[in-house]
Write a protein that holds these residues in place. Structure first.
Motif, PDB file in Angstrom:
ATOM      1  N   UNK A  60     -11.253 -12.109   4.897  1.00  0.00           N
ATOM      2  CA  UNK A  60     -12.287 -13.116   5.111  1.00  0.00           C
ATOM      3  C   UNK A  60     -12.120 -13.659   6.529  1.00  0.00           C
ATOM      4  N   UNK A  61     -13.231 -13.807   7.250  1.00  0.00           N
ATOM      5  CA  UNK A  61     -13.188 -14.328   8.618  1.00  0.00           C
ATOM      6  C   UNK A  61     -13.621 -15.787   8.579  1.00  0.00           C
ATOM      7  N   UNK A  62     -12.646 -16.653   8.755  1.00  0.00           N
ATOM      8  CA  UNK A  62     -12.919 -18.090   8.776  1.00  0.00           C
ATOM      9  C   UNK A  62     -12.625 -18.626  10.167  1.00  0.00           C
ATOM     10  N   UNK A  63     -13.671 -19.044  10.869  1.00  0.00           N
ATOM     11  CA  UNK A  63     -13.507 -19.530  12.238  1.00  0.00           C
ATOM     12  C   UNK A  63     -12.817 -20.887  12.251  1.00  0.00           C
ATOM     13  N   UNK A  64     -12.340 -21.267  13.432  1.00  0.00           N
ATOM     14  CA  UNK A  64     -11.597 -22.528  13.577  1.00  0.00           C
ATOM     15  C   UNK A  64     -12.428 -23.736  13.183  1.00  0.00           C
ATOM     16  N   UNK A  65     -13.754 -23.650  13.362  1.00  0.00           N
ATOM     17  CA  UNK A  65     -14.609 -24.784  13.012  1.00  0.00           C
ATOM     18  C   UNK A  65     -14.965 -24.802  11.530  1.00  0.00           C
ATOM     19  N   UNK A  66     -14.403 -23.855  10.752  1.00  0.00           N
ATOM     20  CA  UNK A  66     -14.627 -23.832   9.318  1.00  0.00           C
ATOM     21  C   UNK A  66     -15.726 -22.896   8.868  1.00  0.00           C
ATOM     22  N   UNK A  67     -16.563 -22.407   9.774  1.00  0.00           N
ATOM     23  CA  UNK A  67     -17.640 -21.504   9.386  1.00  0.00           C
ATOM     24  C   UNK A  67     -17.064 -20.143   9.004  1.00  0.00           C
ATOM     25  N   UNK A  68     -17.716 -19.487   8.054  1.00  0.00           N
ATOM     26  CA  UNK A  68     -17.247 -18.205   7.522  1.00  0.00           C
ATOM     27  C   UNK A  68     -18.260 -17.115   7.878  1.00  0.00           C
ATOM     28  N   UNK A  69     -17.765 -16.016   8.383  1.00  0.00           N
ATOM     29  CA  UNK A  69     -18.604 -14.853   8.686  1.00  0.00           C
ATOM     30  C   UNK A  69     -18.423 -13.845   7.556  1.00  0.00           C
ATOM     31  N   UNK A  70     -19.521 -13.433   6.958  1.00  0.00           N
ATOM     32  CA  UNK A  70     -19.465 -12.540   5.805  1.00  0.00           C
ATOM     33  C   UNK A  70     -18.900 -11.176   6.199  1.00  0.00           C
ATOM     34  N   UNK A  71     -18.082 -10.551   5.323  1.00  0.00           N
ATOM     35  CA  UNK A  71     -17.511  -9.229   5.633  1.00  0.00           C
ATOM     36  C   UNK A  71     -18.573  -8.190   5.970  1.00  0.00           C
ATOM     37  N   UNK A  72     -19.742  -8.275   5.310  1.00  0.00           N
ATOM     38  CA  UNK A  72     -20.798  -7.312   5.579  1.00  0.00           C
ATOM     39  C   UNK A  72     -21.325  -7.371   6.997  1.00  0.00           C
ATOM     40  N   UNK A  73     -21.091  -8.509   7.684  1.00  0.00           N
ATOM     41  CA  UNK A  73     -21.552  -8.642   9.068  1.00  0.00           C
ATOM     42  C   UNK A  73     -20.606  -7.973  10.055  1.00  0.00           C
ATOM     43  N   UNK A  74     -19.290  -8.082   9.806  1.00  0.00           N
ATOM     44  CA  UNK A  74     -18.358  -7.615  10.838  1.00  0.00           C
ATOM     45  C   UNK A  74     -17.638  -6.312  10.505  1.00  0.00           C
ATOM     46  N   UNK A  75     -17.435  -5.999   9.213  1.00  0.00           N
ATOM     47  CA  UNK A  75     -16.680  -4.781   8.885  1.00  0.00           C
ATOM     48  C   UNK A  75     -17.377  -3.508   9.378  1.00  0.00           C
ATOM     49  N   UNK A  76     -18.683  -3.322   9.129  1.00  0.00           N
ATOM     50  CA  UNK A  76     -19.331  -2.100   9.658  1.00  0.00           C
ATOM     51  C   UNK A  76     -19.259  -2.021  11.183  1.00  0.00           C
ATOM     52  N   UNK A  77     -19.379  -3.171  11.843  1.00  0.00           N
ATOM     53  CA  UNK A  77     -19.320  -3.198  13.300  1.00  0.00           C
ATOM     54  C   UNK A  77     -17.917  -2.834  13.791  1.00  0.00           C
ATOM     55  N   UNK A  78     -16.887  -3.325  13.104  1.00  0.00           N
ATOM     56  CA  UNK A  78     -15.511  -3.024  13.489  1.00  0.00           C
ATOM     57  C   UNK A  78     -15.175  -1.554  13.253  1.00  0.00           C
ATOM     58  N   UNK A  79     -15.753  -0.968  12.190  1.00  0.00           N
ATOM     59  CA  UNK A  79     -15.547   0.465  11.962  1.00  0.00           C
ATOM     60  C   UNK A  79     -16.207   1.274  13.073  1.00  0.00           C
ATOM     61  N   UNK A  80     -17.342   0.784  13.530  1.00  0.00           N
ATOM     62  CA  UNK A  80     -18.066   1.500  14.559  1.00  0.00           C
ATOM     63  C   UNK A  80     -17.334   1.457  15.903  1.00  0.00           C
ATOM     64  N   UNK A  81     -16.757   0.275  16.268  1.00  0.00           N
ATOM     65  CA  UNK A  81     -16.112   0.162  17.584  1.00  0.00           C
ATOM     66  C   UNK A  81     -14.595   0.377  17.534  1.00  0.00           C
ATOM     67  N   UNK A  82     -14.055   0.626  16.332  1.00  0.00           N
ATOM     68  CA  UNK A  82     -12.633   0.945  16.205  1.00  0.00           C
ATOM     69  C   UNK A  82     -11.710  -0.249  16.071  1.00  0.00           C
TER      70      UNK A  82
END
Length: 758
Positions: free
Chosen positions: A542-564
């Motif tokens: 789970x990506x929880x930013x310092x300000x408390x906001x949460x980024x959903x896994x569906x937003x960043x996992x595909x992007x991270x797989x794409x850029x390594x």
């Protein structure tokens, strides 16, 4: 015997004249501390002798400690440019068998030297000195040392008052600091009880200020800023003689006006001398010298000296004011764009961030530029081009609210920030109309160019808490209309650029997030379906930013797989799990097996196996407590490499599993040889199969086949009691899903599940 600690630092930093004035103030401080009848003298450069009469050890110690505190606080609060100095005191209780006063002095000196050795800034009496050195500490030695100090510390005697004033202003860092020092000198030389200096800077836009000095016998009875009313300041002007001096005596009080009588009463003055301070022939201030204990006659020589001192103050007041104006101008241009007068970009961001941090909403930011401005410069010339930029800046400020913030970022790019106080549609229409009006006027003036303005508008949402992010979004909207034939205004989120911006935002923050531990591990339990016992857990990110906001896994996992980047994140998750397993083991709690996801990117990393082995060795984790999951599609990308990694892991004692089985292309033809312990059936696959009798039968046969081939079957995505009963009846071994628990932080998992089975 009192000696100032490190007094040479004051002489070196400010000069010996400065040091002399400090010594005068120290002498005044000692007078306030001692009783009437006690004797005080200066012995050497920065040493003083104090003789306390009719006292005992306890009372003498208390008085000496008070001297140390008073001197330290006096220097700290006297406007000496932040400089401080302490003192060390040595004492001797006079005994009947003392040989003489000189013998007493050297014993007090020996005690004082002991304080210096122990760290300075304290009090010690000769009686408590353990290693006495009476043969070394002699009066002759003491006198020789202090005579040398006295010669080194230059005296004010022989110097004219004007010379002293000039040196004070030369060697001090500010006009105010010089006045404090100069007042101490004037008060001592002319035997005064009180001095007040009033400066009227209103014409220069700096208001007015007042300074005050009193001797050791006089209390500060009034606030110097209230000493003179403005009308009294101007009334004094009519009293001055040709040298700018006026003297008032109490024995003539009845002939003075009400204002002058008020001043004399408030100062409790017997005699007051007023000296006008002039700057460029303008009356800007006055010095008031007060004797409270007598009515004195000022000699012509003394009046002339004070007149000269007032002239020195006036001259340096002018210099100080010019320096202040220069500093203010430099500070102004430091925070301003020289061409347009708008805020500098750095100040703009600081101001806007401060406003956003205050928590108000409804802010909007507009990013604008003039399309093709470099060609406009070439067509009309750089001077006219600069004029166009100035006029655009004027258009912004004249049509915006006073509380708005504006800046020119660079060249022809501008930003405007403020509160939107109207309907958003009307606001956009207003921006567009202003841009069009500006372009119409400029195109009438410059017929050989076609000026167009494009603006990107971002209505700042509550989840946007950083001005940099808001600026980025406004600029994305601005750049989205690259090819325009007329002025345009675009709102962020109204175009196809939103997803692209989100990706850009995620990529820009991913390294920071990894460094600052924003990627958190959550665990979702796996349960044996026969008895609902805890079988293990899956580690999910789970990506929880310092300000408390949460980024959903569906937003960043595909992007991270794409850029390594997913390989770095997965390694971080792996190490977090190992660290937590070690923590649980150290508490005496036997953990369950935790499964971690490996991506196809991880599989391709040459060092993936060594990284895993190194992590388990570092934390001392038994391999049976870790399971590694690969998706079904990972086998199809590079079957040989995937088989190799899975086999190495399995042979090393780790559990392996196939995740999302049935979600994509089937690897049914590889089932017989695949090096896996667990087959996880995809949640969507399970839910779709239950809709028809044929689907349910297919799922039953798949589960039974999985079991017969020696795999452990696991159905994930179980959300209802109906789904649980169905897969249990079909023979599935393990279940996972929201019906049992949503993913929860590792510490919550420990409390809710692990402790229960222990």
């Amino acid at each position: 015997m009192l000696d100032m600690d490190d007094f040479h630092k004051i002489n070196e930093a400010r000069g010996k004249l400065f040091g002399n004035v400090v010594l005068m103030n120290i002498a005044s401080c000692l007078k306030r501390t001692c009783r009437e009848g006690d004797l005080i003298g200066r012995f050497g450069g920065d040493e003083f002798l104090v003789l306390l009469k009719d006292t005992d050890m306890e009372d003498a110690s208390r008085t000496a400690s008070l001297m140390v505190r008073e001197i330290s606080s006096m220097l700290d609060s006297s406007g000496y440019g932040g400089m401080t100095v302490g003192c060390s005191i040595g004492g001797r209780m006079i005994a009947e068998d003392e040989k003489g006063f000189y013998d007493i002095m050297v014993k007090a000196d020996q005690a004082m030297r002991q304080v210096k050795k122990e760290g300075k800034g304290g009090v010690r009496f000769y009686e408590s000195v353990t290693d006495k050195e009476d043969d070394i500490f002699t009066y002759e030695r003491l006198k020789k040392l202090n005579d040398k100090k006295l010669r080194e510390q230059s005296s004010l005697q022989g110097k004219t008052s004007t010379a002293v004033a000039l040196e004070v202003f030369e060697k001090t860092s500010s006009f105010e600091e010089a006045l404090h020092i100069l007042m101490g000198f004037i008060g001592s030389r002319f035997r005064l009880n009180r001095i007040a200096i009033y400066m009227n800077w209103e014409r220069e836009g700096a208001g007015h200020s007042a300074f005050q000095w009193v001797d050791d016998r006089t209390a500060m009875l009034f606030d110097p800023s209230d000493t003179f009313r403005q009308e009294e300041f101007y009334l004094s002007y009519n009293l001055y003689d040709s040298d700018g001096i006026a003297v008032l005596n109490r024995d003539k009080l009845e002939v003075y006006n009400t204002g002058m009588r008020r001043i004399m009463d408030r100062a409790r003055a017997g005699t007051m001398l007023f000296a006008g301070i002039f700057m460029d022939d303008r009356y800007v201030g006055m010095m008031v010298l007060v004797n409270t204990e007598e009515i004195r006659e000022w000699t012509r020589s003394e009046r002339s000296s004070i007149s000269e001192l007032a002239k020195v103050v006036g001259t340096n007041a002018r210099t100080s004011l010019r320096l202040l104006e220069a500093r203010q101008k430099a500070e102004y241009y430091k925070s301003r764009d020289i061409l347009t007068g708008l805020m500098s970009y750095a100040c703009f961001k600081d101001e806007c961030q401060r406003m956003m941090d205050e928590g108000a909403d409804g802010y909007v930011i507009i990013a604008s530029d003039i399309k093709g401005f470099k060609f406009i410069n070439e067509a009309v010339g750089y001077t006219q081009g600069d004029n166009i930029l100035r006029m655009f800046a004027d258009m912004l400020t004249q049509n915006g609210r006073e509380e708005n913030r504006y800046t020119r970022v660079s060249a022809d790019q501008f930003l405007c920030f403020g509160v939107c106080r109207m309907d958003r549609v009307k606001f956009v229409e207003m921006v567009q109309r202003l841009n069009e009006d500006f372009c119409r006027i400029q195109n009438q003036m410059f017929t050989n160019v076609n000026i167009m303005v494009r603006s990107g508008i971002y209505f700042i949402e509550q989840d946007c808490r950083e001005i940099d992010a808001a600026i980025d979004r406004a600029n994305i909207a601005r750049r989205s209309v690259d090819y325009i034939i007329q002025s345009a205004s675009v709102v962020f989120n109204d175009g196809p650029f939103d997803s692209g911006f989100r990706e850009h935002e995620i990529i820009n923050r991913m390294e920071y997030a990894l460094k600052h531990q924003e990627f958190k591990v959550y665990l979702q339990p796996k349960l044996w379906l026969k008895d609902q016992g805890l079988a293990g857990a899956e580690a999910l990110v789970r990506w929880q930013r310092e300000d408390g906001t949460v980024i959903a896994p569906g937003e960043f996992l595909p992007l991270f797989e794409k850029n390594g980047f997913i390989s770095q994140m997965d390694l971080s998750i792996f190490r977090q799990v190992c660290r937590k397993l070690r923590e649980w083991l150290d508490k005496g709690v036997r953990p369950v097996c935790i499964s971690l996801n490996l991506s196809s990117v991880d599989i391709q990393m040459d060092h993936i196996l060594s990284d895993i082995m190194e992590g388990t060795r570092e934390y001392g984790i038994d391999h049976r407590f870790l399971e590694f999951e690969l998706t079904e599609t990972a086998f199809l990308k590079d079957t040989e490499r995937t088989f190799h990694v899975m086999k190495e892991l399995r042979d090393s004692g780790f559990t392996t599993s196939i995740d999302d089985f049935g979600s994509g292309y089937s690897i049914m033809n590889m089932m017989a040889d695949i090096p896996s312990d667990v087959i996880k059936l995809d949640c969507g696959f399970v839910q779709s199969c239950r809709n028809t009798e044929r689907g349910r039968e297919f799922l039953r046969q798949l589960i039974q086949m999985t079991n017969k081939m020696g795999f452990v079957s696991l159905c994930e995505g179980i959300e209802t009691k109906e789904q649980l009963d169905m897969v249990t009846e079909m023979g599935c071994s393990i279940g996972q899903g929201y019906y049992f628990s949503k993913p929860i932080p590792m510490d919550d998992f420990f409390e809710k599940f692990l402790l229960k089975i222990h």
